[in-house]
Design an enzyme around this catalytic site. Structure first.
Site, PDB file in Angstrom:
ATOM      1  N   CYS A 115       0.125  -6.434  -0.528  1.00 14.61           N
ATOM      2  CA  CYS A 115       0.199  -6.120   0.281  1.00 14.61           C
ATOM      3  C   CYS A 115       1.531  -5.441   0.898  1.00 14.61           C
ATOM      4  CB  CYS A 115      -0.417  -7.318   0.655  1.00 14.61           C
ATOM      5  SG  CYS A 115      -1.917  -7.774   0.239  1.00 14.61           S
ATOM      6  N   HIS A 262      -1.502  -3.125   7.941  1.00 20.17           N
ATOM      7  CA  HIS A 262      -2.460  -3.282   6.209  1.00 20.17           C
ATOM      8  C   HIS A 262      -3.811  -3.697   6.393  1.00 20.17           C
ATOM      9  CE1 HIS A 262      -3.735  -5.151   2.303  1.00 20.17           C
ATOM     10  NE2 HIS A 262      -3.243  -6.131   2.741  1.00 20.17           N
ATOM     11  N   ASN A 292     -10.041  -4.707   1.183  1.00 20.54           N
ATOM     12  CA  ASN A 292      -8.715  -4.799   1.284  1.00 20.54           C
ATOM     13  C   ASN A 292      -7.880  -3.896  -0.130  1.00 20.54           C
ATOM     14  OD1 ASN A 292      -6.080  -6.147   0.776  1.00 20.54           O
ATOM     15  ND2 ASN A 292      -6.562  -7.473   1.452  1.00 20.54           N
TER      16      ASN A 292
END
Ligand code: UT7
Length: 335
Positions: A115, A262, A292
């Protein structure tokens, strides 16, 4: 003294929309649970036969970024490719991009920071430019999660969250002081490596061994996430690393024009927003549409925010990420 700036942004997501209701037909989950815990309404999944892969989506995003930067492939000196879901175990996606885009034999560097991949990649690009070694760096974050998720009830704690897509940025040399990428701040804490991980197949647990074990329960080739533990660490690290970036540039939260976190979980972004007392138009979220997308989430969000006119010349833009590793980081940009 060279500085670096983002000269072009692009993103691409597969056409195939998978809603929470679609997921509830594959596993024991529901729209209410997913929206309440994560904010996600739908995500994109590559559809078999649509021609997409991690590197292909990366190329699609990169072409848009290059066009907007008004550069050609010949102008690019380095590719930095961030993903946790490469098309092949090796080599990484960078060389595939180089080949598909018909680029010169420039270096291609692969970043494995999940991430935080895009923030790490931007930091690498920034250093190569600031030292004078390169002029234009193509940075890509791309993920094909759907190909590797456990789409049964067993995997629901992970699989409802993640989506596919790609984002790209061209980072270009500039000589304008006080503008562009002002600083980047990177961290890691390997003590928690297993809390969000995909362990196998790996070199100590290789494919023939896994096949021989014929596992049915603890399947080592699906991602594992200790959700609550990751959540608790994420909110702390996001805040720390944003503060670190602001302090390094003598800025405070009121100076932020746009925070692009993020897109891990809308609840995490909202928590960070409250901590820094930011208004809704100071924080960009699109997790509702895409889930995500790990290394792709910041460049997709940045590209969309820019397209929507939410980032203007002179704005202070903050990128911040946290994820598997654990790794985390921030970038402070004066647009
Ligand atoms: O991007 C990298 C970083 N990743 C993150 O930042 C993710 C951080 N973590 C999270 O976002 C949250 O922890 C999750 C969204 C993953 C999970 O939310 P949670 O509130 O922590 O739920 P939980 O894992 O504690 O599970 C609560 C309950 C459990 O049932 P019981 O044991 O209470 O009966 C789960 O089995 O919810 C159940 N559950 C589900 N129910 C319906 C777990 N997943 C699902 C699901 N649908 N998809």
């Amino acid at each position: 003294m060279y500085t670096s700036k983002i000269s072009g942004l692009g993103h691409y997501v597969p056409e195939n929309i998978v809603t929470n209701n679609d997921l509830s037909k594959m596993m024991d989950t529901n729209d209410e649970w997913i929206q309440e815990r994560t904010g996600i309404k739908e995500r994109r999944h590559i559809k078999k036969g649509d021609g997409n892969s991690t590197s292909v989506m990366g190329v699609k995003a990169a072409k848009i970024a290059l066009e907007r930067a008004e550069l050609t492939t010949d102008d690019i000196d380095l590719i930095v490719f961030a993903t946790l879901s490469p098309d092949m175990y090796f080599p990484g996606g960078g060389v595939q991009v180089q080949e598909m885009m018909g680029m010169r034999t420039i270096p291609a560097l692969d970043i494995r920071n999940q991430c935080s991949g895009f923030v790490y990649a931007i930091s690498v690009a920034d250093q190569f430019i600031k030292t004078g070694m390169y002029k234009n760096v193509l940075v890509i974050g791309s993920e094909n999660h759907s190909g590797g998720l456990d789409m049964t009830t067993r995997g629901r704690g992970v699989s409802v969250i993640f989506g596919d897509g790609a984002g790209a940025a061209v980072v270009t040399r500039s000589e304008e002081e006080g503008r562009g990428i002002l600083s980047t701040h990177l961290h890691s804490e390997g003590a928690h490596a297993k809390e969000l991980s995909l362990e196998g197949p790996n070199t100590s647990h290789w494919v023939p061994e896994i096949i021989a074990e014929n596992p049915t329960e603890n399947i080592p080739y699906y991602p594992y996430m200790n959700g609550q533990f990751v959540f608790k660490n994420a909110v702390v690290r996001f805040s720390e690393v944003i503060n670190e970036g602001l302090q390094a540039n003598n800025l405070s939260a009121v100076d932020i024009n746009m925070l692009i976190p993020h897109q891990a979980n809308l609840r995490i972004s909202q928590f960070v927003q409250r901590q820094f007392k930011l208004s809704d138009d100071q924080v960009f979220n699109n997790i509702q549409k895409y889930g995500n997308t790990t290394a792709a989430s910041i460049p997709i969000a940045l590209s969309e925010a820019w397209e929507q006119g939410k980032i203007k010349e002179g704005d202070v833009v903050v990128l911040a990420a946290f994820g598997s590793g654990f790794t985390w980081g921030s970038a402070i940009i004066k647009w």
